[in-house]
Each structure stands twice: as C-alpha cells, then as structure tokens.
Design an enzyme around this catalytic site. Structure first.
Site, PDB file in Angstrom:
ATOM      1  CE  LYS A 190       0.623   1.674   4.200  1.00  0.00           C
ATOM      2  NZ  LYS A 190       0.871   2.725   4.372  1.00  0.00           N
ATOM      3  CB  THR A 247      -1.323   5.528   2.648  1.00  0.00           C
ATOM      4  OG1 THR A 247      -1.382   4.370   4.398  1.00  0.00           O
ATOM      5  CG2 THR A 247      -0.461   5.872   2.986  1.00  0.00           C
TER       6      THR A 247
END
Ligand SMILES: NC(=O)c1ccc[n+]([C@@H]2O[C@H](COP(=O)([O-])OP(=O)(O)OC[C@H]3O[C@@H](n4cnc5c(N)ncnc54)[C@H](O)[C@@H]3O)[C@@H](O)[C@H]2O)c1
Length: 333
Positions: A190, A247
């Site tokens: 990620k 994020t």
C-alpha cells in the site's frame, strides 16, 4: 509488562505513549542522541511538538534496551532492519519476542521482516514473532484518536497476548490474525500505491484518476499478497485496503507526499535532501518490481512507478504506457 521499542521516530515514540497509556513499562532505544534527550529531558515527541508521558524513557544503548525485557518492538525503517537484527543476535543470550511495526520489503532479496528475522536471529534467541499493522498515522495516534490495528502471528496465543497489551478502551482496538504473510505484505504494497497516488495528485490528474489508481492498486495488493502465500481476505482487511485508504490521499503520509513532489517534477535526490524521515514506499516500488520480474506478476501501476523513479521515464510516457495496455474486463486474477 515491560517492552523495549527499537526506533523512537514518529511511530516508535507514538507507540511508546500508547503502551504507557495502557499501563506498561516502556523503554525506547534510538541511535539519535537528540531524540533520546528530547524524550528523557523534555518529555516531548521527537517529531511532533506534543508532550509524551514522563514515565516513557529512552536510551541510546542497545544492550540496555535488550536487557530490559523479552518483548522487542521493531520500529526502525526496513532498510536498517537486517543490520539491527544482526547486532541484536550478537548481543542477546535469552530468547526474545520480536514485534515488527515497520512496513517494507527488502529490495534484492524480496524478503519480509519475518523472513529476515528467521534468517538472522538464531532459533534459541527467538521466542516468537508478530507484526502489528493497519491504518495508523502516528500524527493521530499521538493525539489519541480512534485507531484499529491488526496483530498477526502464526502463534495465535502470542497474537492474543499482544492484542490485550496494545488495546485500550479509549482509542485503540486491535484485532488478531494468523495470516502473518498477508498482514506483512499489505502494509508494504500500500505504501508503493500511495506513492503513485501522490504522483497523480502532483500532476493534477484529477480525482477520477486517483480513484482509478487506488482501486486498481488494490488488485496489485491482492496479487502480491497471494504471490507470497497470504490470503485475499487479509488484503481486503485493515492491513491492506484499510491501510491504503488512510495513506493514499493523506497529507500525513510521507509516501503520498513524496509521490506528489515527484509528480511536480522533483527528483528523488531533492526529496531525500528535504525529507530525512523514512519513505518506505519508494524502496517498496524497487522491491516489488524485482518480485514481479522473478514471479512473473502483473503489477502495471508499480511497474510504471519503477520506470519513473528508477529509470527517469517521463511521467507522460508512463501514463501513456498504462493507458495503451490491452483493453480487458475488470477482474481480480
Ligand atoms: N509514521 C507512521 O505513522 C507509521 C505508522 C505505522 C507504521 N510505520 C512504519 O514504521 C517504520 C518507522 O517509521 P517512522 O515513521 O517511525 O520513521 P522515522 O523515520 O520517523 O523513525 C525511524 C527512527 O528509527 C531510528 N533509527 C534508524 N536506524 C536505527 C538503528 N539502527 N537503531 C535504532 N534506531 C534507528 C531513527 O533515528 C528514527 O528515530 C516504517 O517502516 C513505517 O512504515 C510508520
């Protein structure tokens, strides 16, 4: 319980506060003497101008941190992990629990932190291993904002013990998992996708493009998790999609911000000169590119990011490369 946190940066010092809040006795070890002094003398977080509990102390002496407890929280950047673990293995005489909270994959070897631990720490020095991960900006946890994490270990009893240690009734809820691989890998991939999302934002490509990259990024997380032997379910949980959501469009994320700067035309050298803190996603892109070559994985988003960052491909060419791929049906495979 007593715990030592190895690495007192943004995340390590924040976890120190959490564990003190939870009633534990915590010692931070960091190589940066000024961080150690800031924690011990001013009781201030070394990265955020916010108070830390006075009970939280720090040392720059690794032996002291190792002698303090059998629970070692690994909160250093992945790039120094192998070196630190090698030093630890030379110093310890008793077995330890290793709780990794860093998010990365080692370039060249494509190894996860658990694999590095298995390689470097002798069996008689290893009592157990777990990873604690999930959507968590240190900037919010330090303000005691509500956060959910997952602690994963192949040793379910250890995961349950750590769940209790890290959870509290006011801002931290921790789930357990036995899919160690899935949880470790999701956090690393990620970060790579967050860099790409940042590049698109820096280029002002628009929210449609960003949503597309994030969604197709999830497909790449699934592929990498499964390639390592992790479970698809894990990829869709807190440690994969959850962490990607927090994020991939946040100014708190160094990975997203680094991507934005790349999108605006800055070189990695310039970005590193301005940002001394860990940017795991950029190294993850290298590690994942190497993994894709080794395992013949299709990771088109990560691949174009690799070409832009490591081979200076003009970003417009990278976008064209993505758009001119064969048209297909929308499937995760
Ligand atoms: N910042 C966050 O919100 C956050 C949240 C979850 C996970 N993480 C992960 O945690 C890891 C650390 O991130 P961070 O944001 O705290 O980074 P950081 O750069 O703020 O801190 C890293 C710390 O490690 C110390 N350090 C470096 N080498 C060392 C060594 N050999 N021995 C002891 N200390 C050493 C540095 O002095 C620094 O204080 C990364 O893998 C990151 O992905 C960060």
């Amino acid at each position: 319980m007593k715990l030592s946190i190895l690495g007192g940066g943004a995340w390590g010092a924040t976890l120190g506060q959490l564990l003190v809040d939870n009633g534990h006795d915590v010692l931070i070890y960091d190589i940066n003497q000024s961080f150690v002094d800031t924690i011990n003398q001013q009781h201030i977080h070394p990265f955020f101008d916010l108070p830390l509990p006075e009970a939280l102390t720090a040392t720059n002496d690794l032996s002291v941190a190792l002698d303090f407890t059998e629970y070692l929280v690994l909160a250093v950047p992945t790039k120094v992990m192998r070196g630190l673990l090698t030093t630890i293995d030379n110093l310890v005489t008793e077995p330890k629990y290793f709780i990794n909270v860093s998010k990365g994959i080692e370039p060249d070897t494509s190894k996860r932190v658990s694999e590095i631990v298995d390689e470097v720490i002798k069996t008689n020095h290893l009592k157990g291993f777990a990873v604690l991960t999930g959507p968590s900006h240190a900037e919010e946890v330090i303000k005691r904002k509500l956060t959910l994490l997952t602690v994963a270990s192949t040793d379910e009893a250890l995961a349950k013990d750590l769940q209790v240690m890290f959870s509290n009734d006011s801002y931290m809820r921790v789930y357990t998992s036995t899919d160690l691989i899935g949880c470790e890998v999701g956090g690393a991939v990620k970060n790579a996708i967050a860099v790409v999302s940042g590049i698109a934002t820096g280029l002002d490509m628009g929210e449609n493009a960003r949503a597309a990259l994030i969604t197709r990024g999830i497909v790449e997380i699934v592929r990498v998790v499964e390639a390592y032997g992790g479970s698809r379910d894990t990829a869709f949980g807190l440690t994969g999609v959850g962490d990607l959501i927090v994020t991939a469009s946040s100014e708190h994320s160094r990975n997203f911000k680094a991507g934005k700067e790349i999108g605006k035309g800055k070189s990695m050298d310039q970005i590193y000169a301005e940002q001394k803190q860990t940017i795991e996603g950029v190294r993850a892109i290298l590690a994942l590119h190497q993994l894709a070559e080794k395992k013949h994985l299709s990771l088109p988003i990560i691949e174009v990011a690799y070409h832009v960052i490591y081979e200076n491909m003009p970003i417009t060419d990278a976008v064209t490369k993505l758009l001119t791929r064969t048209l297909k049906s929308e499937k995760i495979e």
